[in-house]
Design a protein around this motif. Sequence first.
Motif, PDB file in Angstrom:
ATOM      1  N   SER A   1       0.829  -1.207   0.000  1.00 57.42           N
ATOM      2  CA  SER A   1       0.000   0.000   0.000  1.00 57.42           C
ATOM      3  C   SER A   1       0.862   1.254   0.000  1.00 57.42           C
ATOM      4  O   SER A   1       0.560   2.235  -0.702  1.00 57.42           O
ATOM      5  CB  SER A   1      -0.930  -0.002   1.216  1.00 57.42           C
ATOM      6  OG  SER A   1      -1.820  -1.094   1.174  1.00 57.42           O
TER       7      SER A   1
ATOM      8  N   ASP B   1      -8.645   0.845  -3.971  1.00 59.58           N
ATOM      9  CA  ASP B   1      -8.100   0.107  -2.831  1.00 59.58           C
ATOM     10  C   ASP B   1      -9.188  -0.795  -2.265  1.00 59.58           C
ATOM     11  O   ASP B   1     -10.190  -0.315  -1.728  1.00 59.58           O
ATOM     12  CB  ASP B   1      -7.604   1.083  -1.763  1.00 59.58           C
ATOM     13  CG  ASP B   1      -6.976   0.384  -0.573  1.00 59.58           C
ATOM     14  OD1 ASP B   1      -6.918  -0.867  -0.569  1.00 59.58           O
ATOM     15  OD2 ASP B   1      -6.536   1.071   0.358  1.00 59.58           O
TER      16      ASP B   1
ATOM     17  N   GLY C   1      -8.640  -2.887   0.185  1.00 55.91           N
ATOM     18  CA  GLY C   1      -8.182  -3.308   1.501  1.00 55.91           C
ATOM     19  C   GLY C   1      -9.244  -3.192   2.568  1.00 55.91           C
ATOM     20  O   GLY C   1      -9.195  -3.865   3.591  1.00 55.91           O
ATOM     21  N   THR C   2     -10.212  -2.303   2.363  1.00 51.93           N
ATOM     22  CA  THR C   2     -11.321  -2.164   3.302  1.00 51.93           C
ATOM     23  C   THR C   2     -12.610  -2.587   2.611  1.00 51.93           C
ATOM     24  O   THR C   2     -12.671  -2.699   1.383  1.00 51.93           O
ATOM     25  CB  THR C   2     -11.459  -0.715   3.781  1.00 51.93           C
ATOM     26  OG1 THR C   2     -11.662   0.144   2.643  1.00 51.93           O
ATOM     27  CG2 THR C   2     -10.206  -0.278   4.523  1.00 51.93           C
ATOM     28  N   GLY C   3     -13.631  -2.800   3.373  1.00 47.34           N
ATOM     29  CA  GLY C   3     -14.903  -3.242   2.814  1.00 47.34           C
ATOM     30  C   GLY C   3     -15.157  -4.698   3.136  1.00 47.34           C
ATOM     31  O   GLY C   3     -14.230  -5.457   3.450  1.00 47.34           O
ATOM     32  N   SER C   4     -16.417  -5.088   3.082  1.00 48.08           N
ATOM     33  CA  SER C   4     -16.810  -6.471   3.364  1.00 48.08           C
ATOM     34  C   SER C   4     -17.212  -7.140   2.062  1.00 48.08           C
ATOM     35  O   SER C   4     -18.127  -6.683   1.377  1.00 48.08           O
ATOM     36  CB  SER C   4     -17.974  -6.498   4.362  1.00 48.08           C
ATOM     37  OG  SER C   4     -18.424  -7.814   4.571  1.00 48.08           O
TER      38      SER C   4
ATOM     39  N   SER D   1     -18.451  -1.466  -2.904  1.00 49.56           N
ATOM     40  CA  SER D   1     -17.112  -0.907  -2.761  1.00 49.56           C
ATOM     41  C   SER D   1     -16.672  -0.192  -4.033  1.00 49.56           C
ATOM     42  O   SER D   1     -16.140   0.922  -3.976  1.00 49.56           O
ATOM     43  CB  SER D   1     -16.109  -2.016  -2.417  1.00 49.56           C
ATOM     44  OG  SER D   1     -14.793  -1.524  -2.392  1.00 49.56           O
TER      45      SER D   1
ATOM     46  N   LYS E   1      -8.528  -9.166  -2.774  1.00 51.78           N
ATOM     47  CA  LYS E   1      -9.192  -9.360  -1.481  1.00 51.78           C
ATOM     48  C   LYS E   1     -10.682  -9.716  -1.620  1.00 51.78           C
ATOM     49  O   LYS E   1     -11.189 -10.541  -0.842  1.00 51.78           O
ATOM     50  CB  LYS E   1      -9.026  -8.110  -0.606  1.00 51.78           C
ATOM     51  CG  LYS E   1      -9.541  -8.283   0.823  1.00 51.78           C
ATOM     52  CD  LYS E   1      -9.109  -7.113   1.693  1.00 51.78           C
ATOM     53  CE  LYS E   1      -9.643  -7.254   3.114  1.00 51.78           C
ATOM     54  NZ  LYS E   1     -11.064  -6.922   3.214  1.00 51.78           N
TER      55      LYS E   1
END
Length: 523
Positions: free
Chosen positions: A53, A91, A93-96, A106, A155
């Motif tokens: 990142s 990115d 990297g976050t989120g479900s 997202s 991811k």
Amino acid sequence: MSATRRKLPLGIQTFRTIRDEGCYYVDKTTYIRKLVDEGSRYFLSRPRRFGKSLLLDTIKELFEGSEELFRGLAIHDGWDWTERHPVVHLDFGTGSFAEAEGLARSIRAQLDRVERRHGLTSPYDAAPERLDYLIEALHESAGQRVVVLVDEYDKPILEALADSHLAASNRDGLRTLYSVIKTRDADIKFALLTGVSKFSKVSLFSDLNNLTDLTLKPAYSAICGYTDQDLDAVFAAELKGLDRDAVREWYNGYSWRGETVYNPYDVLRLFDDREFDAHWFETGSPSFLIRALLDRGVPTPSLDAMVAASDLLSSFDVEEMSLEALLFQGGYLTIAATTMRGGRPRFRLAYPNREVRESLNDRLLRALTPEAAHRVVDAGDLAGRLRARDFSSVEALVRRLFDSIPYNWHVRNGIAHYEGYYASVFYSYLAATGMDVRAEEATSRGRLDLVAQAGSHIWLFEFKVVERAGTGAAMTQLKERDYASKFRRDGVAVHLIAIEFSSETRNVASFTVETDAAASADT
């Protein structure tokens, strides 16, 4: 070599924050310059918390022309700061992503932010069309081609692996999104996708086959992570008071066919806590990997000596995931040696360092044995008893350990061959203590089951399943094949330990120890 202490960039993934706040920074801009000079479309796979990142954010600031942040760095004097490019930075990297609408939500939110930032409004609703429009519009409005950066590109798939249908759906959705990077090639200056895993070209990159994969290129082995030279030059002030060899043993060793590196998170946590611990390992849960190893009946001693071709390491898919790829891409194994076969490289894999070897084997041991065995392990110091050469105490502990395991426990753990199961338990027990343990050690007369070493003492283990106790088959093999000959040298004591298991009771039938008569150490 700097001896001035600075702020540790723990948890900071933005290049601007690191530079503005005067944090330690390991200059990776030489690699970025090389990327720009040699190509324009790239892919990079590295394990979690390896600095991917921060690398992408540094590239973002570079192309946006944030000159003040790069003063004093390798790239500053040779970069054209008058040329600025719009950047699309996604990115995941976050989120479900373990629910049906997670990926679409997202992507929509991220594209909304990019459009607002540049004062654009897309006439399209579907993600691929929106991204296509956005790249074209940014090129037209800025008069410069666009830079596309994607962090944690995989991811949404990895997080959904427990639901194969959802994982496949997320994969297919990402494939159509990423295909825009190829169709809009004329509008793109530079593109880099990073993630933990590399999915096969057929499944995810069939429409994006113009990416250069940096993952196994030796010249880019240290593009993420810290080298030994980085630690000594940048973090000299933090190394004071720490055992330098222990730092290397615990955290160095990751290799992608080039210079070995440390995991940055481990190093920064060590400097902050001043304690050696499994800092990186404990931030993730390898439960999916542990289950895969047990389901496929993989003996744990074999993990430290796997051999794989490059295609096994560089890709996998939702429907077919090789263990080699899971272990390597996850950071649990690394490349220890490379050989050529038929003009193609083959890689011997091994644990990168003490942290991973101990931590993974501790998890495996607890998955392989019932709760009662955990209490025996926690209460016993097998390594300490071996070092003290208290072999009667070692035997008592080993018997208690296997007495606590039901006779058919190996079946429920996927290892149908119970000799392999017992060897797995014993190996993981030793490896989890931090001892130097090697499985299937080759000698001129055959292969040893296990070799353990501490200081001037070496222990050679042989396991046998026998129909009746007292056959001495295991010790006979150790002695007749003279396995000890490989290890005899001045100042070293070699001990032979033969453990036989009863095929009837599936427990320890005999435990015998002899010290090699030719050993020259004081035993």
